[in-house]
Design a protein around this motif. Structure first.
Motif, mmCIF file in Angstrom:
data_model
loop_
_atom_site.group_PDB
_atom_site.id
_atom_site.type_symbol
_atom_site.label_atom_id
_atom_site.label_comp_id
_atom_site.label_asym_id
_atom_site.label_seq_id
_atom_site.Cartn_x
_atom_site.Cartn_y
_atom_site.Cartn_z
ATOM 1 N N GLU A 76 0.829 -1.209 0.000
ATOM 2 C CA GLU A 76 0.000 0.000 0.000
ATOM 3 C C GLU A 76 0.864 1.259 0.000
ATOM 4 O OE1 GLU A 76 -2.442 -0.662 3.427
ATOM 5 O OE2 GLU A 76 -3.931 -1.809 2.296
ATOM 6 N N ARG A 81 -2.061 3.655 -2.290
ATOM 7 C CA ARG A 81 -3.511 3.455 -2.135
ATOM 8 C C ARG A 81 -3.756 2.197 -1.315
ATOM 9 N NH1 ARG A 81 -5.550 -0.358 -5.786
ATOM 10 N NH2 ARG A 81 -4.052 -1.039 -7.341
ATOM 11 N N LYS A 82 -4.998 2.051 -0.835
ATOM 12 C CA LYS A 82 -5.363 0.880 -0.027
ATOM 13 C C LYS A 82 -5.585 -0.328 -0.928
ATOM 14 C CE LYS A 82 -6.535 1.071 3.984
ATOM 15 N NZ LYS A 82 -5.759 0.662 5.143
ATOM 16 N N GLU A 84 -7.500 -3.600 -2.074
ATOM 17 C CA GLU A 84 -8.882 -4.074 -2.025
ATOM 18 C C GLU A 84 -8.885 -5.597 -1.899
ATOM 19 O OE1 GLU A 84 -10.638 -2.666 -5.601
ATOM 20 O OE2 GLU A 84 -10.059 -0.588 -5.217
ATOM 21 N N ALA A 85 -9.998 -6.140 -1.420
ATOM 22 C CA ALA A 85 -10.131 -7.589 -1.310
ATOM 23 C C ALA A 85 -10.101 -8.193 -2.717
ATOM 24 C CB ALA A 85 -11.429 -7.957 -0.602
ATOM 25 N N GLU A 87 -7.454 -8.390 -4.585
ATOM 26 C CA GLU A 87 -6.449 -7.733 -5.430
ATOM 27 C C GLU A 87 -5.054 -8.322 -5.236
ATOM 28 O OE1 GLU A 87 -5.055 -3.195 -6.542
ATOM 29 O OE2 GLU A 87 -6.147 -3.552 -4.682
ATOM 30 N N THR A 128 0.128 -8.633 -7.072
ATOM 31 C CA THR A 128 -1.215 -8.340 -7.540
ATOM 32 C C THR A 128 -1.736 -9.522 -8.346
ATOM 33 O OG1 THR A 128 -0.298 -7.261 -9.488
ATOM 34 C CG2 THR A 128 -0.884 -5.845 -7.641
#
Length: 133
Positions: A76, A81-82, A84-85, A87, A128
């Motif tokens: 992150e 950025r955060k 996401e589930a 990802e 990712t």
């Protein structure tokens, strides 16, 4: 010639941006016990792996959970950025043997038994998930 080299460097930099890792050294657990936990989450989606580790009965799972949270936080920070589930996934988790502390325990008839207190090093990589493939 330099132009091609700069392009390949830029491509490699973008590839490295997709992955992030965290290391935890000198964990006072035997490598064999830690590998059992590592095998549970290898290749799993990151947030699902967090749930599996949180509800596992193994003592080593709590340490791997901290390490996975750290690797996600590193990703992150690198991407700004955060996550996401769905990802991120646990791309690789490696357990290496660390230093062994040797102690002596008294045994019958003046003998002594050797006690080996093992430790390990864990490296966890998150990547990712490629949604196009």
């Amino acid at each position: 010639m330099p132009n091609g080299k700069l392009k390949s460097l830029a491509v490699r930099k973008e590839e490295r941006k997709k992955t992030s890792f965290a290391k935890y050294n000198n964990i006072p657990t035997s490598p064999r016990k830690m590998r059992l936990v590592a095998d549970m989450v290898r290749g799993m989606e990151a947030f699902k792996a967090l749930g599996v580790l949180h509800f596992s009965n193994k003592e080593a799972a709590a340490r791997v959970e901290l390490l996975l949270k750290s690797a996600i936080a590193n990703w992150e920070a690198k991407n700004g950025r955060k996550a996401e589930a769905g990802e991120l996934k646990v791309a690789a988790i490696v357990v290496d043997e660390g230093a062994t502390i040797k102690r002596l325990r008294p045994a019958p008839q003046g003998r002594a038994y050797r006690v080996r207190k093992r430790s390990n090093h864990v490296t966890l990589t998150v990547d990712t998930i490629n949604k196009e493939a």
